[in-house]
Design an enzyme around this catalytic site. Structure first.
Site, PDB file in Angstrom:
ATOM      1  N   ASP A 197      31.534   6.224  33.371  1.00 22.99           N
ATOM      2  CA  ASP A 197      31.742   6.785  35.239  1.00 22.99           C
ATOM      3  C   ASP A 197      31.414   8.414  35.111  1.00 22.99           C
ATOM      4  O   ASP A 197      30.701   9.054  34.042  1.00 22.99           O
ATOM      5  CB  ASP A 197      32.984   6.925  34.948  1.00 22.99           C
ATOM      6  CG  ASP A 197      34.044   6.933  35.850  1.00 22.99           C
ATOM      7  OD1 ASP A 197      33.817   7.223  37.055  1.00 22.99           O
ATOM      8  OD2 ASP A 197      35.225   8.575  35.810  1.00 22.99           O
ATOM      9  N   ASP A 199      33.096  11.441  37.046  1.00 25.51           N
ATOM     10  CA  ASP A 199      33.330  12.562  38.004  1.00 25.51           C
ATOM     11  C   ASP A 199      35.144  12.358  36.406  1.00 25.51           C
ATOM     12  O   ASP A 199      35.180  11.503  36.071  1.00 25.51           O
ATOM     13  CB  ASP A 199      34.013  12.333  39.042  1.00 25.51           C
ATOM     14  CG  ASP A 199      33.465  12.230  40.039  1.00 25.51           C
ATOM     15  OD1 ASP A 199      33.641  13.382  40.748  1.00 25.51           O
ATOM     16  OD2 ASP A 199      32.282  11.736  39.578  1.00 25.51           O
ATOM     17  N   GLU A 206      36.045  16.418  39.409  1.00 26.82           N
ATOM     18  CA  GLU A 206      35.713  15.611  40.209  1.00 26.82           C
ATOM     19  C   GLU A 206      35.011  16.149  41.593  1.00 26.82           C
ATOM     20  O   GLU A 206      35.645  17.442  42.291  1.00 26.82           O
ATOM     21  CB  GLU A 206      37.229  14.868  40.947  1.00 26.82           C
ATOM     22  CG  GLU A 206      38.166  14.878  39.627  1.00 26.82           C
ATOM     23  CD  GLU A 206      37.728  12.866  39.437  1.00 26.82           C
ATOM     24  OE1 GLU A 206      36.918  12.306  40.174  1.00 26.82           O
ATOM     25  OE2 GLU A 206      37.636  12.090  37.939  1.00 26.82           O
ATOM     26  N   ARG A 242      40.179  10.842  51.588  1.00 26.26           N
ATOM     27  CA  ARG A 242      39.639  12.120  51.191  1.00 26.26           C
ATOM     28  C   ARG A 242      38.318  12.275  52.142  1.00 26.26           C
ATOM     29  O   ARG A 242      37.830  13.179  52.298  1.00 26.26           O
ATOM     30  CB  ARG A 242      39.208  11.699  49.391  1.00 26.26           C
ATOM     31  CG  ARG A 242      40.744  11.967  48.394  1.00 26.26           C
ATOM     32  CD  ARG A 242      40.108  11.174  47.125  1.00 26.26           C
ATOM     33  NE  ARG A 242      39.657  10.209  47.578  1.00 26.26           N
ATOM     34  CZ  ARG A 242      39.355   9.527  45.907  1.00 26.26           C
ATOM     35  NH1 ARG A 242      39.020  10.830  44.953  1.00 26.26           N
ATOM     36  NH2 ARG A 242      38.976   8.607  45.418  1.00 26.26           N
ATOM     37  N   SER A 285      29.357   5.069  39.265  1.00 29.85           N
ATOM     38  CA  SER A 285      30.727   6.011  39.335  1.00 29.85           C
ATOM     39  C   SER A 285      31.676   5.610  41.298  1.00 29.85           C
ATOM     40  O   SER A 285      30.446   5.267  41.955  1.00 29.85           O
ATOM     41  CB  SER A 285      29.961   7.417  39.661  1.00 29.85           C
ATOM     42  OG  SER A 285      30.519   8.609  40.972  1.00 29.85           O
ATOM     43  N   GLY A 286      32.381   5.764  41.458  1.00 33.42           N
ATOM     44  CA  GLY A 286      32.779   6.430  43.110  1.00 33.42           C
ATOM     45  C   GLY A 286      32.515   7.551  43.373  1.00 33.42           C
ATOM     46  O   GLY A 286      32.934   7.767  44.450  1.00 33.42           O
TER      47      GLY A 286
END
Length: 405
Positions: A197, A199, A206, A242, A285-286
């Site tokens: 991942d 962040d 983040e 977001r 990653s998101g």
């Protein structure tokens, strides 16, 4: 008649001890059944289990010869007969499952060792060997940022694996340590791919929160991010909420944020070591590709899969291009990369901190929750909270002296 003898040697470590003893044994055609040695602070502990075809007189001669050879070396030698029944019982233990228990902390003290070994005993595990993987620490450096790691090789099968892990987790929380418990298989030193991942894993921030602060909506986005990472909100829904708040943000802001990203403790050392060892690395990653590609160039990451921010006329639109990388997508990408590299899922390591990392942590051969939220830490196979990312090398069995850290 066949005699089985255990020879225990102790004293100051010096050249020639093993040679002196085995030279005598060789003259009498001894068979070496087992041999092991450890040196702690220049003090030797050597054990040799041998089989001899001797009578009582010959045995006495052998013991006298060994004493004569070792006396000038100022070491102590003790001989212990081993019955055939005892030896057979030892042989029968072969094939029992082996596990590795890894203790990680800034400093290791006696209380941690005492409680860990009590837990292994309580769950029917027998310790075969104990090794320190971390380097030697000067006394004046003990209070500083340091790594300490001791590895236990244990044999047996716990009756209740869930209860064992719960005991280790409780110990971790009370004594500020990390404990990894893994099956000792051929895959342990044969992992080939590590998926991270981004962040709060590879980097301390983040990124979406940093973008939000620049857009003047920091508090709103940070609150949503924290709820999502705790698993309280569906990732896709929280991500959309977001993103919408970032609409209108100027593209130029991205470059400044990327340039100021702080890598997590141990990230550079870990990636550099993995590259030396021939591992492939990936960011799943998101977050956003813009920052993933930046890290790819900085660290030499092989693959990057993240979300592509939609930017029109130099402004963030509040949307992404293509498929959203959520938890399920991360797991799919991990499996795809394993297939592409021609390796089994058991050879993949996954590292993440949030609830959306759990799917990929669960399908990888070694899933590690790194400085994770309580829900993630409780659900993952392994967790590292006290040390940096480079502590992952300890879980693979590497030592500081291997020059990889």
């Amino acid at each position: 008649m066949k005699e089985i003898l255990l020879i225990n040697v102790s004293g100051d470590d010096k050249p020639g001890v093993t040679s002196a003893i085995t030279a005598v044994l060789a003259q009498h055609q001894a068979t070496i059944l087992d041999i092991g040695q450890a040196v702690i602070h220049d003090t030797l502990a050597l054990g040799i289990l041998v089989a001899l075809e001797v009578d009582a007189n010959t045995k006495a001669v052998i013991l006298d010869e060994i004493h004569a050879r070792t006396q000038p070396l100022s070491i102590q030698v003790r001989f212990q007969p081993v019955s055939l029944e005892s030896y057979q019982h030892w042989v029968d233990q072969q094939g029992k499952p082996r596990h590795i228990v890894t203790l990680l902390a800034r400093q290791i003290n006696a209380a941690q060792i005492a409680e860990l070994t009590d837990i292994t005993f309580k769950h029917g595990l027998n310790i075969d060997s104990i090794n320190r993987l971390s380097g030697r620490i000067p006394l004046d450096a003990l209070e500083n940022h340091s790594n300490a790691c001791v590895e236990f090789s244990v044999r047996g099968t716990p009756e209740d694996l869930t209860a064992l892990r719960a005991d280790f987790m409780d110990l971790s929380a009370r004594l500020d340590v990390d404990i990894a418990f893994q099956r000792d298989t051929v895959y342990r030193r044969n992992r080939r791919l590590v998926c991270f991942d981004m962040d709060s894993t590879l980097i301390e921030a983040e990124v979406i929160d940093e973008l939000a602060i620049a857009a003047g909506v920091g508090e709103q986005v940070i609150a949503i991010t924290e709820a999502a990472m705790r698993g309280e909100l569906d990732f896709k829904q929280s991500f959309a909420r977001r993103l919408a708040l970032l609409k209108g943000l100027d593209e130029s802001v991205l470059e400044g944020i990327a340039a100021n990203l702080r890598l997590t403790e141990g990230a550079e050392k870990l990636i550099s070591s993995l590259k030396k060892l021939g591992y492939k690395t990936a960011i799943l990653s998101g977050g956003f590709n813009y920052f993933g590609r930046y890290l790819q160039q900085r660290l030499g990451i092989d693959y990057v899969y993240a979300n592509e921010l939609d930017i029109v006329d130099g402004k963030v639109t509040g949307d992404v291009v293509g498929t959203v990388v959520d938890g399920q997508r991360k797991a799919e990408l991990l499996a795809m990369l394993a297939q592409k590299e021609g390796i089994a899922l058991e050879q993949v390591i996954a590292v993440g901190d949030g609830a959306n990392d759990l799917p990929m942590l669960s399908v990888a051969g070694l899933g590690i929750a790194f400085r994770a939220k309580p829900l993630v830490k409780a659900s993952a196979q392994h967790a590292i909270s006290t040390l940096g990312l480079d502590a992952i090398l300890y879980l693979l069995g590497f030592r500081d002296r291997d020059k990889l850290l």
